[in-house]
Design a protein around this motif. Structure first.
Motif, PDB file in Angstrom:
ATOM      1  N   LEU A  90       0.810  -1.222   0.000  1.00 20.49           N
ATOM      2  CA  LEU A  90       0.000   0.000   0.000  1.00 20.49           C
ATOM      3  C   LEU A  90       0.838   1.265   0.000  1.00 20.49           C
ATOM      4  O   LEU A  90       0.296   2.361   0.096  1.00 20.49           O
ATOM      5  N   VAL A  91       2.144   1.142  -0.119  1.00 18.15           N
ATOM      6  CA  VAL A  91       3.029   2.303  -0.019  1.00 18.15           C
ATOM      7  C   VAL A  91       3.267   2.921  -1.397  1.00 18.15           C
ATOM      8  O   VAL A  91       3.981   2.336  -2.226  1.00 18.15           O
ATOM      9  N   PRO A  92       2.710   4.092  -1.695  1.00 18.22           N
ATOM     10  CA  PRO A  92       3.035   4.769  -2.953  1.00 18.22           C
ATOM     11  C   PRO A  92       4.499   5.210  -2.939  1.00 18.22           C
ATOM     12  O   PRO A  92       5.008   5.682  -1.927  1.00 18.22           O
ATOM     13  N   HIS A  93       5.175   5.080  -4.102  1.00 19.27           N
ATOM     14  CA  HIS A  93       6.596   5.398  -4.157  1.00 19.27           C
ATOM     15  C   HIS A  93       6.976   5.804  -5.576  1.00 19.27           C
ATOM     16  O   HIS A  93       6.249   5.534  -6.535  1.00 19.27           O
ATOM     17  N   ASP A  94       8.126   6.444  -5.684  1.00 21.63           N
ATOM     18  CA  ASP A  94       8.677   6.737  -7.003  1.00 21.63           C
ATOM     19  C   ASP A  94      10.002   6.011  -7.157  1.00 21.63           C
ATOM     20  O   ASP A  94      10.408   5.237  -6.288  1.00 21.63           O
ATOM     21  N   HIS A  95      10.672   6.235  -8.270  1.00 24.84           N
ATOM     22  CA  HIS A  95      11.961   5.614  -8.546  1.00 24.84           C
ATOM     23  C   HIS A  95      12.951   6.678  -8.991  1.00 24.84           C
ATOM     24  O   HIS A  95      12.563   7.786  -9.376  1.00 24.84           O
ATOM     25  N   CYS A  96      14.240   6.339  -8.947  1.00 24.85           N
ATOM     26  CA  CYS A  96      15.290   7.270  -9.365  1.00 24.85           C
ATOM     27  C   CYS A  96      15.513   7.249 -10.875  1.00 24.85           C
ATOM     28  O   CYS A  96      16.379   7.964 -11.375  1.00 24.85           O
ATOM     29  N   TYR A  97      14.758   6.444 -11.592  1.00 20.37           N
ATOM     30  CA  TYR A  97      15.028   6.190 -12.997  1.00 20.37           C
ATOM     31  C   TYR A  97      13.716   5.855 -13.704  1.00 20.37           C
ATOM     32  O   TYR A  97      12.719   5.463 -13.077  1.00 20.37           O
ATOM     33  N   TYR A 142       4.245  -2.045 -19.232  1.00 20.19           N
ATOM     34  CA  TYR A 142       4.095  -0.590 -19.220  1.00 20.19           C
ATOM     35  C   TYR A 142       5.436   0.049 -18.886  1.00 20.19           C
ATOM     36  O   TYR A 142       6.376  -0.619 -18.424  1.00 20.19           O
ATOM     37  N   THR A 143       5.520   1.356 -19.105  1.00 18.81           N
ATOM     38  CA  THR A 143       6.734   2.133 -18.843  1.00 18.81           C
ATOM     39  C   THR A 143       6.357   3.355 -18.019  1.00 18.81           C
ATOM     40  O   THR A 143       5.331   3.996 -18.281  1.00 18.81           O
ATOM     41  N   LEU A 144       7.181   3.691 -17.011  1.00 21.12           N
ATOM     42  CA  LEU A 144       6.956   4.884 -16.191  1.00 21.12           C
ATOM     43  C   LEU A 144       8.236   5.702 -16.093  1.00 21.12           C
ATOM     44  O   LEU A 144       9.336   5.140 -16.019  1.00 21.12           O
ATOM     45  N   ASP A 145       8.080   7.015 -16.036  1.00 22.19           N
ATOM     46  CA  ASP A 145       9.220   7.905 -15.848  1.00 22.19           C
ATOM     47  C   ASP A 145       9.555   8.034 -14.364  1.00 22.19           C
ATOM     48  O   ASP A 145       8.746   7.672 -13.491  1.00 22.19           O
ATOM     49  N   HIS A 146      10.707   8.593 -14.066  1.00 22.51           N
ATOM     50  CA  HIS A 146      11.150   8.719 -12.670  1.00 22.51           C
ATOM     51  C   HIS A 146      10.305   9.703 -11.880  1.00 22.51           C
ATOM     52  O   HIS A 146      10.346   9.711 -10.640  1.00 22.51           O
ATOM     53  N   THR A 147       9.547  10.556 -12.535  1.00 17.58           N
ATOM     54  CA  THR A 147       8.735  11.544 -11.830  1.00 17.58           C
ATOM     55  C   THR A 147       7.434  10.964 -11.294  1.00 17.58           C
ATOM     56  O   THR A 147       6.780  11.593 -10.450  1.00 17.58           O
ATOM     57  N   MET A 148       7.046   9.778 -11.761  1.00 18.66           N
ATOM     58  CA  MET A 148       5.733   9.242 -11.427  1.00 18.66           C
ATOM     59  C   MET A 148       5.745   8.486 -10.099  1.00 18.66           C
ATOM     60  O   MET A 148       6.702   7.800  -9.761  1.00 18.66           O
ATOM     61  N   VAL A 149       4.642   8.606  -9.365  1.00 19.54           N
ATOM     62  CA  VAL A 149       4.431   7.875  -8.113  1.00 19.54           C
ATOM     63  C   VAL A 149       3.429   6.761  -8.396  1.00 19.54           C
ATOM     64  O   VAL A 149       2.395   6.993  -9.038  1.00 19.54           O
ATOM     65  N   HIS A 150       3.724   5.558  -7.917  1.00 20.00           N
ATOM     66  CA  HIS A 150       2.809   4.453  -8.194  1.00 20.00           C
ATOM     67  C   HIS A 150       2.839   3.435  -7.069  1.00 20.00           C
ATOM     68  O   HIS A 150       3.649   3.512  -6.151  1.00 20.00           O
ATOM     69  N   GLN A 151       1.937   2.477  -7.160  1.00 15.97           N
ATOM     70  CA  GLN A 151       1.938   1.324  -6.261  1.00 15.97           C
ATOM     71  C   GLN A 151       1.299   0.166  -7.008  1.00 15.97           C
ATOM     72  O   GLN A 151       0.454   0.364  -7.891  1.00 15.97           O
ATOM     73  N   ALA A 152       1.724  -1.047  -6.669  1.00 20.14           N
ATOM     74  CA  ALA A 152       1.238  -2.247  -7.340  1.00 20.14           C
ATOM     75  C   ALA A 152       0.747  -3.224  -6.277  1.00 20.14           C
ATOM     76  O   ALA A 152       1.540  -3.695  -5.455  1.00 20.14           O
ATOM     77  N   HIS A 173      11.661   8.070  -3.245  1.00 23.90           N
ATOM     78  CA  HIS A 173      10.874   8.396  -2.054  1.00 23.90           C
ATOM     79  C   HIS A 173       9.638   7.504  -1.977  1.00 23.90           C
ATOM     80  O   HIS A 173       9.160   6.994  -2.989  1.00 23.90           O
ATOM     81  N   ALA A 174       9.124   7.343  -0.764  1.00 26.45           N
ATOM     82  CA  ALA A 174       7.861   6.667  -0.513  1.00 26.45           C
ATOM     83  C   ALA A 174       7.046   7.536   0.436  1.00 26.45           C
ATOM     84  O   ALA A 174       7.611   8.342   1.192  1.00 26.45           O
ATOM     85  N   ALA A 175       5.728   7.386   0.389  1.00 24.58           N
ATOM     86  CA  ALA A 175       4.857   8.184   1.259  1.00 24.58           C
ATOM     87  C   ALA A 175       5.200   7.898   2.717  1.00 24.58           C
ATOM     88  O   ALA A 175       4.961   6.796   3.217  1.00 24.58           O
ATOM     89  N   GLU A 176       5.766   8.882   3.392  1.00 26.28           N
ATOM     90  CA  GLU A 176       6.342   8.660   4.719  1.00 26.28           C
ATOM     91  C   GLU A 176       5.312   8.202   5.741  1.00 26.28           C
ATOM     92  O   GLU A 176       5.601   7.385   6.613  1.00 26.28           O
ATOM     93  N   ASP A 177       4.083   8.718   5.641  1.00 23.53           N
ATOM     94  CA  ASP A 177       3.065   8.388   6.632  1.00 23.53           C
ATOM     95  C   ASP A 177       2.412   7.036   6.398  1.00 23.53           C
ATOM     96  O   ASP A 177       1.657   6.549   7.243  1.00 23.53           O
ATOM     97  N   LEU A 178       2.692   6.419   5.247  1.00 23.42           N
ATOM     98  CA  LEU A 178       2.094   5.120   4.916  1.00 23.42           C
ATOM     99  C   LEU A 178       3.090   3.978   5.000  1.00 23.42           C
ATOM    100  O   LEU A 178       2.754   2.834   4.664  1.00 23.42           O
ATOM    101  N   MET A 179       4.305   4.263   5.439  1.00 23.47           N
ATOM    102  CA  MET A 179       5.305   3.212   5.551  1.00 23.47           C
ATOM    103  C   MET A 179       4.889   2.181   6.604  1.00 23.47           C
ATOM    104  O   MET A 179       4.382   2.550   7.670  1.00 23.47           O
ATOM    105  N   PRO A 180       5.080   0.893   6.331  1.00 24.23           N
ATOM    106  CA  PRO A 180       4.722  -0.133   7.313  1.00 24.23           C
ATOM    107  C   PRO A 180       5.664  -0.095   8.515  1.00 24.23           C
ATOM    108  O   PRO A 180       6.792   0.397   8.412  1.00 24.23           O
ATOM    109  N   PRO A 181       5.220  -0.612   9.645  1.00 22.22           N
ATOM    110  CA  PRO A 181       6.078  -0.632  10.828  1.00 22.22           C
ATOM    111  C   PRO A 181       7.294  -1.515  10.597  1.00 22.22           C
ATOM    112  O   PRO A 181       7.287  -2.417   9.748  1.00 22.22           O
TER     113      PRO A 181
END
Length: 220
Positions: A90-97, A142-152, A173-181
């Motif tokens: 459930l953690v939305p995140h982006d990538h460096c690439y 599919y293909t995503l750019d480094h600017t996009m935030v996603h979750q699978a 980065h990942a959504a800081e408030d949604l990170m699992p314990p």
């Protein structure tokens, strides 16, 4: 046994700012490798004999990944992603690439989100809005750019073939408030170590990943 010095050595560089070109190169590579199970099996078998690929194979918060081919001169790396951790999906995140992926087994609900606070730096769940929701099945790509935030949100036995381009920013980065314990983070490799979000896979973990792929008929 042939090696990856065949058609893989002729794949063009991924070092281009044009996402359509990244998509074109990646789609050809992913489709051809997905259909070439002999070469895929050979690449997997080579990993423990290559310190760089073994070091780049990791156990992460979201899943396990195996680095099966690297071409730094062409700014690309090919991975196999597997063993998704449902509680951490459930953690939305982006990538460096920029990257592209193709599903070899299983499937997932894929959510691409729009940032409302700009395109750079850390973010929280409050900074995101859903933009596109798709259901990705066997053979989807599919293909995503480094600017996009996603979750699978992956099914348990999902395996994907993944190719990445060059690093375009220092950190992901990942959504800081949604990170699992931390209790849901990968177990440390050595007793007494602290759990971390991502760490190199051990040789034993590589062997289990390879067995996992063999049992599912994805490699020989």
């Amino acid at each position: 046994m042939r090696t990856a010095t065949t058609w893989l050595s002729r794949v063009p560089s991924m070092d281009t700012p044009e996402l359509r070109e990244v998509q074109r190169i990646s789609r050809i590579l992913l489709d051809k490798l997905a259909d070439d199970r002999d070469l895929l099996s050979h690449l997997v078998s080579e990993v423990p004999h290559d310190p760089e690929r073994l070091a780049a194979s990791r156990v992460t918060l979201l899943l396990n990944r195996m680095s099966i081919y690297q071409a730094p001169d062409r700014s690309l790396e090919v991975r196999l992603n597997m063993n998704p951790r449902p509680d951490n999906q459930l953690v939305p995140h982006d990538h460096c690439y920029a990257f592209a992926t193709r599903i070899l087994a299983g499937g997932y609900v894929h959510v691409v989100r729009r940032r409302t606070d700009g395109w750079d730096g850390p973010f929280t769940g409050a900074d995101l809005e859903p933009a596109i929701v798709t259901v990705e099945r066997l053979g989807s790509a599919y293909t995503l750019d480094h600017t996009m935030v996603h979750q699978a949100l992956m099914e348990p036995d999902t395996v994907t073939l993944f190719v990445r381009g060059p690093r375009r920013k220092t950190l992901s980065h990942a959504a800081e408030d949604l990170m699992p314990p931390k209790g849901a983070w990968p177990a440390p490799a050595e007793s007494g170590d602290q759990a971390v979000e991502s760490r190199p896979a051990t040789v034993e973990e590589y062997s289990r990943m390879r067995t996992y792929l063999i049992q599912r008929g994805l490699i020989g």
